[in-house]
Design an enzyme around this catalytic site. Sequence first.
Site, PDB file in Angstrom:
ATOM      1  N   LYS A  33     -35.513  34.935   7.070  1.00  0.00           N
ATOM      2  CA  LYS A  33     -36.544  35.877   6.411  1.00  0.00           C
ATOM      3  C   LYS A  33     -36.279  35.973   4.849  1.00  0.00           C
ATOM      4  CE  LYS A  33     -34.884  40.233   6.801  1.00  0.00           C
ATOM      5  NZ  LYS A  33     -34.456  40.308   5.459  1.00  0.00           N
ATOM      6  N   THR A  34     -34.984  35.827   4.366  1.00  0.00           N
ATOM      7  CA  THR A  34     -34.857  36.137   3.114  1.00  0.00           C
ATOM      8  C   THR A  34     -35.190  34.757   2.230  1.00  0.00           C
ATOM      9  OG1 THR A  34     -32.801  37.492   3.331  1.00  0.00           O
ATOM     10  CG2 THR A  34     -33.124  36.334   1.193  1.00  0.00           C
ATOM     11  N   ASP A 225     -39.506  44.301   2.217  1.00  0.00           N
ATOM     12  CA  ASP A 225     -38.528  43.696   3.035  1.00  0.00           C
ATOM     13  C   ASP A 225     -38.104  44.971   4.127  1.00  0.00           C
ATOM     14  OD1 ASP A 225     -36.803  42.213   4.122  1.00  0.00           O
ATOM     15  OD2 ASP A 225     -35.140  42.435   2.657  1.00  0.00           O
ATOM     16  N   GLU A 226     -37.737  44.561   5.460  1.00  0.00           N
ATOM     17  CA  GLU A 226     -37.174  45.345   6.429  1.00  0.00           C
ATOM     18  C   GLU A 226     -38.376  46.402   6.754  1.00  0.00           C
ATOM     19  OE1 GLU A 226     -34.941  43.914   8.106  1.00  0.00           O
ATOM     20  OE2 GLU A 226     -33.372  43.510   6.628  1.00  0.00           O
ATOM     21  N   GLN A 256     -35.314  45.048  15.735  1.00  0.00           N
ATOM     22  CA  GLN A 256     -34.191  45.428  14.986  1.00  0.00           C
ATOM     23  C   GLN A 256     -34.488  46.610  14.488  1.00  0.00           C
ATOM     24  OE1 GLN A 256     -31.801  42.175  12.995  1.00  0.00           O
ATOM     25  NE2 GLN A 256     -33.521  40.946  13.181  1.00  0.00           N
ATOM     26  N   ARG A 615     -25.716  39.163  16.018  1.00  0.00           N
ATOM     27  CA  ARG A 615     -24.791  38.987  14.833  1.00  0.00           C
ATOM     28  C   ARG A 615     -23.894  37.633  15.158  1.00  0.00           C
ATOM     29  NH1 ARG A 615     -27.776  40.611  11.710  1.00  0.00           N
ATOM     30  NH2 ARG A 615     -29.112  40.644  13.607  1.00  0.00           N
TER      31      ARG A 615
END
Length: 784
Positions: A33-34, A225-226, A256, A615
């Site tokens: 994503k980043t 973002d997010e 998420q 994670r």
Amino acid sequence: MTDYLNELNESQREAVLYNEGPSLVIAGAGSGKTRVLTYKIAYLLDNGYEPWSILALTFTNKAAREMKERIARQVGQERARYLWMGTFHSIFSRILRAEAEALGFTPNFTIYDATDSKSLVKTIIKEMNLDDKVYKPGMVQGRISNAKNHLVLPEAYAANAELIEADRAAKVPLLHEIYLRYWNRCRQSDAMDFDDLLLYTYLLFRTRPDICDKYAARFRYILVDEYQDTNFAQHSIVLQLTQKHQFVCVVGDDAQSIYSFRGANIDNILNFTRTYKDARLFKLEQNYRSTQTIVNAANSLIAKNRDQIQKEVFSEKDKGEPIGVFAAYSDVEEGEIVTNKIAQLHAKSGYAYHDFAILYRTNAQSRIFEEALRKRSIPYRIYGGLSFYQRKEVKDVVAYFRLAVNPHDEEAFKRVINYPARGIGNTTLGKLTEAAGRCEVSLWKVLCEPLSYGVELNKGTYTKLQGFRDLISEFVTLAREQDAYTLGMELVKRSGIMAEIYQDRSPENMSRQENIEELVNGMRDFCDGRQEEGSPHVLLSDYLSEIALLTDQDEEQGEAQPKVTLMTIHSAKGLEFPNVFVVGLEENLFPSPLSSASYRALEEERRLFYVAVTRAEDHCYLSYAKSRFKYGKMEFCNPSRFLKDIDVRYLQVPQEELMGTRIEEKASRFRKEASRASYEREPRETGPSMFDGGPMPEEPHRFVPPRTLRRIPDASPSAAPAGPSAGGLSAGMWIEHERFGKGEVTRVEGNGDNCKATVQFQHAGVKQLLLKFARFKIIDSNTK
């Protein structure tokens, strides 16, 4: 084509190249994503967009810094520095300071943190003579925050019949009046709380369309973002800025979305393509983090949720090992099992301690694992402890800084007017507060002219007040001229704080001294950093804006020694570890008992579990305890329903456990047959663990079917010292203890009530059990 585009997979490249309208990028866990956000901004800069025309909104300063650093490597430091990139709160505070006068504030308004807000709420409750056990400040603060995040002003709150009825039902019918007073007091103090930074930005754009159009024209392209974590206010502001040009790209993962308790609304991302009719949807489905088995297990879990954007995440990494499931007899044994597994992987597989994370649903669960790790001398850290800027001595100094920038700041004023002690007591402060409330002005204005506001003071008190006023007045002047570090050093000295905390070398004062020194070091670093970025004169107001927006996640964890990380799952979002243990997977713990009220709440709990599992890079382990101390007594537990949501093909499960065995039936036998009184005493020196003395069993967590629980009868008072047998128990037997699990009896000694057994447990080490009270069953009288 620019080289960096060749580093993207096909789905990532499509998301980066599309800039013709609104777009939604659904980024599965570990899908890059980043990288997509970073390269999309770099691509915009390479294709005609000026850096100051791009607005990128994130949820942490750390995320913004990392993205800007990556962009700088692609397009150059000089261009990247002019990007409008930062958290919602930092970007909007920047806009509000520039446009403050349009809202009736000064550009130097104070930002109240949660502690300041709560303190002001407490003051108002006290002034209204309300019972703070009914009008609990934390609850009141939370309701006000919720109203603001839904863009409900005090007048609208008071006029909303549904809200008023809900307050009546909660026995807080005057909450709307507290909200109004809180709102007015913040304005009198020229202060905004964190929620106000969103609310006032929305109000600014709504009441001043010209200002809204100015920023909408400036920001030709907006990225978020997010997006699954945005609340109603954040979503509304983004809509205000993009409703005309609609050049907006939001990135996130609905699977998420785990912050509804903070106001996050999953519907913002689920309904994005309805809000923006021409929006394109892109899905990033390749996971670069985890093994195939972990990814497949996570997919099978999240597939049970109804409200989601369908996607099929995949991995091309190694297949990996099945997810291990540990069934512990108790919370104590759960801690031992997890700790032993960490020790084994560290010793045999070469993982450093920082390659391990223990994730739990609630902070209270950490105690067991801390004790187990300490026992094995395994270093660990609790992620998200008390923030540096929340420590008392630091907050005291920062309160002086705040007054120097904005003397009307009520909370800072009250905090330090008599700290260090200068003879100004609560009675005097009460007089100032009463006059300020009566005249609807700030405490600072009353302090400057107490007689004009009808405050009756004797000569001594008046002199002390004027001394404080003169001190702050001088620093108000200096705050406009001196750099933050120079002024900060001077303020720490002349306020008297330095003299107070350096008066002795007690451990408490030594700790306070170190904190103040670190604060000053941080100021120096901040000033130097800003100067390197091209701001030669860094004011105290700049420094305060920076630290007011810090979060625990933004603070660097500068630790030389590798340590196991203990943290809540909420804190773990955005992080990754080679080895992850998700613990406490029991009904009424995870999922939380509060989630049983609605399917939406339960689905969020399942998303939280999904976040925990994803994670993990190499290994993931899930554990639950069949018994746990709660409210001072032992309670029996059932495995979490979420364990059954994972396809069993991806699990290594204990035999006869989890999938079909009714733990409650076993618990019932425990309740009926076990004595309520128990006493287990550990020897002064615990013997070596199984890892120190021999090879690891093939299946240390394998469940052995229980037999009938037996209570060892008391030995006869006249019996001789214990020989090969005592009450049916002898050395070499294997028992199953309710809390410590399976173990081998190595010795039986003593008579009557003093008869005791030494047991080497598989996971809990050596224990001595007083047989009169011990609760266990013999599982094999001859062999293991």
